[in-house]
Design a protein around this motif. Structure first.
Motif, PDB file in Angstrom:
ATOM      1  N   THR A  21      -4.021   8.601  14.128  1.00  0.00           N
ATOM      2  CA  THR A  21      -4.311   8.377  15.547  1.00  0.00           C
ATOM      3  C   THR A  21      -4.000   6.933  15.930  1.00  0.00           C
ATOM      4  N   LEU A  22      -4.083   6.022  14.955  1.00  0.00           N
ATOM      5  CA  LEU A  22      -3.829   4.604  15.229  1.00  0.00           C
ATOM      6  C   LEU A  22      -3.671   3.875  13.906  1.00  0.00           C
ATOM      7  N   VAL A  23      -2.805   2.884  13.876  1.00  0.00           N
ATOM      8  CA  VAL A  23      -2.723   1.963  12.738  1.00  0.00           C
ATOM      9  C   VAL A  23      -3.046   0.582  13.291  1.00  0.00           C
ATOM     10  N   SER A  24      -4.005  -0.089  12.661  1.00  0.00           N
ATOM     11  CA  SER A  24      -4.506  -1.357  13.191  1.00  0.00           C
ATOM     12  C   SER A  24      -4.653  -2.354  12.052  1.00  0.00           C
ATOM     13  N   SER A  25      -4.285  -3.599  12.304  1.00  0.00           N
ATOM     14  CA  SER A  25      -4.524  -4.618  11.285  1.00  0.00           C
ATOM     15  C   SER A  25      -5.636  -5.539  11.762  1.00  0.00           C
ATOM     16  N   CYS A  26      -6.352  -6.103  10.805  1.00  0.00           N
ATOM     17  CA  CYS A  26      -7.561  -6.859  11.124  1.00  0.00           C
ATOM     18  C   CYS A  26      -7.652  -8.096  10.251  1.00  0.00           C
ATOM     19  N   CYS A  27      -7.838  -9.234  10.907  1.00  0.00           N
ATOM     20  CA  CYS A  27      -7.914 -10.519  10.204  1.00  0.00           C
ATOM     21  C   CYS A  27      -9.348 -11.001  10.037  1.00  0.00           C
ATOM     22  N   CYS A  28     -10.345 -10.125  10.246  1.00  0.00           N
ATOM     23  CA  CYS A  28     -11.730 -10.592  10.144  1.00  0.00           C
ATOM     24  C   CYS A  28     -12.040 -10.993   8.705  1.00  0.00           C
ATOM     25  N   THR A  29     -13.057 -11.835   8.559  1.00  0.00           N
ATOM     26  CA  THR A  29     -13.368 -12.363   7.223  1.00  0.00           C
ATOM     27  C   THR A  29     -13.898 -11.263   6.302  1.00  0.00           C
ATOM     28  N   ARG A  30     -14.504 -10.221   6.868  1.00  0.00           N
ATOM     29  CA  ARG A  30     -14.980  -9.118   6.020  1.00  0.00           C
ATOM     30  C   ARG A  30     -13.800  -8.350   5.435  1.00  0.00           C
ATOM     31  N   CYS A  31     -12.776  -8.102   6.248  1.00  0.00           N
ATOM     32  CA  CYS A  31     -11.579  -7.437   5.710  1.00  0.00           C
ATOM     33  C   CYS A  31     -10.888  -8.336   4.680  1.00  0.00           C
ATOM     34  N   GLY A  95      -2.626   0.078   2.558  1.00  0.00           N
ATOM     35  CA  GLY A  95      -1.950  -0.161   1.284  1.00  0.00           C
ATOM     36  C   GLY A  95      -2.092   0.981   0.298  1.00  0.00           C
ATOM     37  N   ALA A  96      -3.125   1.825   0.467  1.00  0.00           N
ATOM     38  CA  ALA A  96      -3.349   2.934  -0.466  1.00  0.00           C
ATOM     39  C   ALA A  96      -2.234   3.979  -0.384  1.00  0.00           C
ATOM     40  N   PHE A  97      -1.474   3.950   0.705  1.00  0.00           N
ATOM     41  CA  PHE A  97      -0.348   4.881   0.819  1.00  0.00           C
ATOM     42  C   PHE A  97       0.862   4.388   0.030  1.00  0.00           C
ATOM     43  N   ALA A  98       0.940   3.075  -0.150  1.00  0.00           N
ATOM     44  CA  ALA A  98       2.084   2.479  -0.855  1.00  0.00           C
ATOM     45  C   ALA A  98       3.390   3.098  -0.344  1.00  0.00           C
ATOM     46  N   ASP A  99       3.486   3.214   0.968  1.00  0.00           N
ATOM     47  CA  ASP A  99       4.600   3.947   1.579  1.00  0.00           C
ATOM     48  C   ASP A  99       5.159   3.140   2.747  1.00  0.00           C
ATOM     49  N   PRO A 100       6.318   2.547   2.573  1.00  0.00           N
ATOM     50  CA  PRO A 100       6.883   1.734   3.650  1.00  0.00           C
ATOM     51  C   PRO A 100       7.287   2.520   4.897  1.00  0.00           C
ATOM     52  N   THR A 101       7.270   3.863   4.825  1.00  0.00           N
ATOM     53  CA  THR A 101       7.574   4.641   6.032  1.00  0.00           C
ATOM     54  C   THR A 101       6.333   4.897   6.890  1.00  0.00           C
ATOM     55  N   LEU A 102       5.165   4.460   6.393  1.00  0.00           N
ATOM     56  CA  LEU A 102       3.947   4.584   7.189  1.00  0.00           C
ATOM     57  C   LEU A 102       4.156   3.864   8.522  1.00  0.00           C
ATOM     58  N   PRO A 103       3.695   4.451   9.638  1.00  0.00           N
ATOM     59  CA  PRO A 103       3.828   3.732  10.920  1.00  0.00           C
ATOM     60  C   PRO A 103       3.187   2.345  10.839  1.00  0.00           C
ATOM     61  N   SER A 104       3.799   1.385  11.491  1.00  0.00           N
ATOM     62  CA  SER A 104       3.299   0.007  11.393  1.00  0.00           C
ATOM     63  C   SER A 104       2.144  -0.218  12.368  1.00  0.00           C
ATOM     64  N   PRO A 105       1.346  -1.258  12.120  1.00  0.00           N
ATOM     65  CA  PRO A 105       0.198  -1.515  12.987  1.00  0.00           C
ATOM     66  C   PRO A 105       0.596  -1.718  14.445  1.00  0.00           C
ATOM     67  N   LYS A 106      -0.220  -1.150  15.340  1.00  0.00           N
ATOM     68  CA  LYS A 106       0.034  -1.219  16.774  1.00  0.00           C
ATOM     69  C   LYS A 106      -0.797  -2.290  17.455  1.00  0.00           C
ATOM     70  N   ARG A 107      -1.659  -2.946  16.682  1.00  0.00           N
ATOM     71  CA  ARG A 107      -2.454  -4.043  17.231  1.00  0.00           C
ATOM     72  C   ARG A 107      -2.959  -4.883  16.063  1.00  0.00           C
ATOM     73  N   MET A 108      -3.347  -6.117  16.370  1.00  0.00           N
ATOM     74  CA  MET A 108      -3.989  -6.973  15.375  1.00  0.00           C
ATOM     75  C   MET A 108      -5.279  -7.508  15.997  1.00  0.00           C
ATOM     76  N   PRO A 125       0.027  -6.282  20.424  1.00  0.00           N
ATOM     77  CA  PRO A 125      -1.062  -7.006  21.069  1.00  0.00           C
ATOM     78  C   PRO A 125      -2.063  -7.546  20.059  1.00  0.00           C
ATOM     79  N   GLU A 126      -2.560  -8.737  20.331  1.00  0.00           N
ATOM     80  CA  GLU A 126      -3.561  -9.310  19.449  1.00  0.00           C
ATOM     81  C   GLU A 126      -4.843  -9.579  20.215  1.00  0.00           C
TER      82      GLU A 126
END
Ligand code: ZN
Ligand code: ZN
Length: 133
Positions: A21-31, A95-108, A125-126
């Motif tokens: 439904t969404l791919v999202s990247s996160c720079c929070c200190t917990r992640c 990263g658990a998919f280890a698959d470069p064809t995975l859709p890339s993150p749509k937000r950070m 968008p960030e």
């Protein structure tokens, strides 16, 4: 399309059916602490898209009870997590998919704690704090 998300050692693996439904990247200190990396990537699916493949996860629930992480009891890789606050989605480690064809993150998100060398891709968008509602 089916994709497998698997821990480092292979003991814990799940199959995700269909598209996220969404791919999202996160720079929070917990992640950062959870992944040992400078950002985490969450691939969101509806719970009924996930099918157990191999292994039984160990769990870690955040002290505030918001999120429960499922990880391999042998190698420690965090494979997926969920929160009652998210409604009908769970998050799977990109990263658990280890698959470069995975859709890339749509937000950070949580870019307030982004390491300077981590680039925000053009057009993505960030958000300094959490994700938008
Ligand atoms: Zn493992
Ligand atoms: Zn985060």
């Amino acid at each position: 399309m089916d994709r497998d998300a698997t821990c480092w050692c292979g003991d814990l693996s799940v199959t995700l059916r269909g598209e996220p439904t969404l791919v999202s990247s996160c720079c929070c200190t917990r992640c950062q602490r959870r992944t040992g990396s400078f950002f985490g990537v969450t691939v969101y699916f509806h719970p009924d898209q996930m099918v157990a493949r191999r292994g039984t996860p160990a769990n870690f629930q955040r002290p505030d009870g918001v999120t429960t992480f499922n990880f391999c009891p042998r190698c420690g890789s965090n494979v997926w997590w969920s929160s009652p606050e998210w409604g009908d989605v769970l998050g799977v480690a990109g990263g658990a998919f280890a698959d470069p064809t995975l859709p890339s993150p749509k937000r950070m998100v949580f870019t307030a704690t982004r390491h300077p060398f981590v680039c925000v891709p053009e057009g993505v968008p960030e958000y300094e704090d959490g994700p938008p509602e």
